[in-house]
Design an enzyme around this catalytic site. Structure first.
Site, PDB file in Angstrom:
ATOM      1  N   LYS A  44       1.033  -1.377  -0.276  1.00 62.37           N
ATOM      2  CA  LYS A  44       0.079   0.211  -0.005  1.00 62.37           C
ATOM      3  C   LYS A  44       0.959   0.807  -0.292  1.00 62.37           C
ATOM      4  CE  LYS A  44      -3.462   2.789   0.691  1.00 62.37           C
ATOM      5  NZ  LYS A  44      -4.313   3.176   0.084  1.00 62.37           N
ATOM      6  N   CYS A 128      -3.069   9.767  -5.967  1.00 63.38           N
ATOM      7  CA  CYS A 128      -3.711   9.930  -5.061  1.00 63.38           C
ATOM      8  C   CYS A 128      -4.995  10.698  -4.883  1.00 63.38           C
ATOM      9  CB  CYS A 128      -2.993   9.669  -3.746  1.00 63.38           C
ATOM     10  SG  CYS A 128      -4.214   9.230  -2.522  1.00 63.38           S
TER      11      CYS A 128
HETATM   12  O1  LIG Z   1      -7.750   7.515  -0.889  1.00 63.95           O
HETATM   13  C1  LIG Z   1      -6.499   6.110  -1.314  1.00 63.95           C
HETATM   14  O2  LIG Z   1      -5.628   5.842  -0.858  1.00 63.95           O
HETATM   15  C2  LIG Z   1      -5.979   6.080  -2.869  1.00 63.95           C
HETATM   16  N1  LIG Z   1      -6.998   5.878  -3.909  1.00 63.95           N
HETATM   17  C3  LIG Z   1      -6.516   5.405  -5.109  1.00 63.95           C
HETATM   18  O3  LIG Z   1      -7.961   5.424  -5.381  1.00 63.95           O
HETATM   19  N2  LIG Z   1      -5.734   5.411  -5.282  1.00 63.95           N
HETATM   20  C4  LIG Z   1      -4.593   6.309  -4.372  1.00 63.95           C
HETATM   21  O4  LIG Z   1      -3.234   6.089  -5.487  1.00 63.95           O
HETATM   22  C5  LIG Z   1      -5.044   6.437  -3.517  1.00 63.95           C
HETATM   23  I1  LIG Z   1      -2.881   6.637  -2.435  1.00 63.95           I
END
Ligand SMILES: O=C(O)c1[nH]c(=O)[nH]c(=O)c1I
Length: 310
Positions: A44, A128
């Protein structure tokens, strides 16, 4: 037939592995990927410090895909660095995703990764969509260049970037002009389509709490966009920058389409969240059957060989 592939000298036993995000936040989840047929373990996205992320509910599934506004919940950079020695137990590469809240945080994390022998590669997340108040770096070409400039002053491991989906053709050219200036190992196309909205007409409400219900869209909804981004960057980038396909892969046929567009490997996100680790063995088997039927011995036999109609 063989699904093996190698990215910047990192050899993957299977070209299929997990997308950063779903079911890869804790050591137990990462172990499950290690124990599966996934060709690599991808963590993650990490920030310097541990984060709780956005308030729940922050993830929702529909029959056609997912919406999420997780808000970058993660155990913090050191946790994923410490996990690297544990990943050694699995005969597959461990790739760390990082998504610093500032350029300096990204540089600090990359400096700390120098010489880490149990980490095969870094996936730098430029996309993100769910940190309130933070525009996506990937949609700002100058910021992307500025960050990559600093990153490549310090990085020693193979490094790729996780890109958002682009939709306007000049944007592909503008981002490719930035990416081609750096010795990237790969680009991963695509992250979720940012700020979609799923609603429940029965309760007449949104389905996730953060950001008034707005969130990143994944799954079947985004496959055409994902394929277009894989194909476009495959044609625009230096040939030594591999393209990793991500978006709408839930079957061997979907994986086949990504590779036909130019992907060297394929990540699975929403379907992994839905099905669990059996998705890797199932999709690998289905892809192998398709390759067998078509007479392709390995990935390179058809990779990038999408036909046009002219
Ligand atoms: O909300 C998130 O943690 C997230 N959610 C996404 O759909 N893509 C991303 O790169 C991330 I960092």
């Amino acid at each position: 037939v063989s699904l093996a592939t190698s990215i910047a000298g990192v050899s993957l036993s299977s070209c299929l592995y997990n997308a950063s995000g779903p079911l890869c936040t804790t050591a137990e989840e990462l172990d499950a990927i290690g124990n599966s047929e996934a060709g690599a373990i991808l963590s993650k996205s990490a920030t310097l410090e541990k984060r709780a992320g956005n308030p729940e509910p922050r993830y929702f599934e529909t029959p056609w895909g997912s919406i999420n506004s997780m808000g970058l919940p993660n155990e913090g950079f050191q946790y994923y660095l410490d996990y690297a020695s544990r990943a050694e137990a699995f005969a597959k590469p461990y790739i760390m995703s990082i998504s610093g809240l500032s350029h300096q945080d990204n540089v600090d994390m990359i400096k700390a990764l120098a010489g880490q022998k149990h980490i095969a590669a870094i996936e730098l997340n430029l996309s993100c969509p769910n940190v309130p108040g933070k525009p996506q770096t990937g949609y700002d070409f100058e910021q992307s260049r500025a960050l990559l400039q600093r990153v490549f002053e310090h990085v020693s491991l193979p490094l790729g970037v996780k890109l958002p989906p682009y939709f306007d053709l000049p944007h592909f050219d503008m981002m490719a002009a930035v990416l081609n200036d750096y010795p990237l190992a790969f680009v991963t196309c695509v992250n979720s389509i940012g700020n979609g909205l799923v609603i429940d007409p029965e309760s007449e409400s949104v389905v996730i709490k953060p950001k008034s219900g707005f969130g990143g869209i994944g799954g079947d909804f985004i496959k055409p966009t994902a394929l277009a981004n894989v194909r476009k960057f495959y044609t625009l980038l230096n040939k030594d920058i591999a393209i990793i396909g991500c978006g709408g892969v839930k079957s061997g046929l979907d994986a086949f389409e990504h590779i036909l567009c130019g992907a060297s490997a394929v990540q699975i996100g929403t379907q992994f969240m839905r099905e669990g680790t059996t998705c890797f063995s199932r999709i690998a088997r289905e892809l192998g059957e398709i390759m067998q039927q078509k007479g392709y011995a390995d990935i390179t036999s058809f990779q990038g060989k999408l036909r046009s109609l002219d």
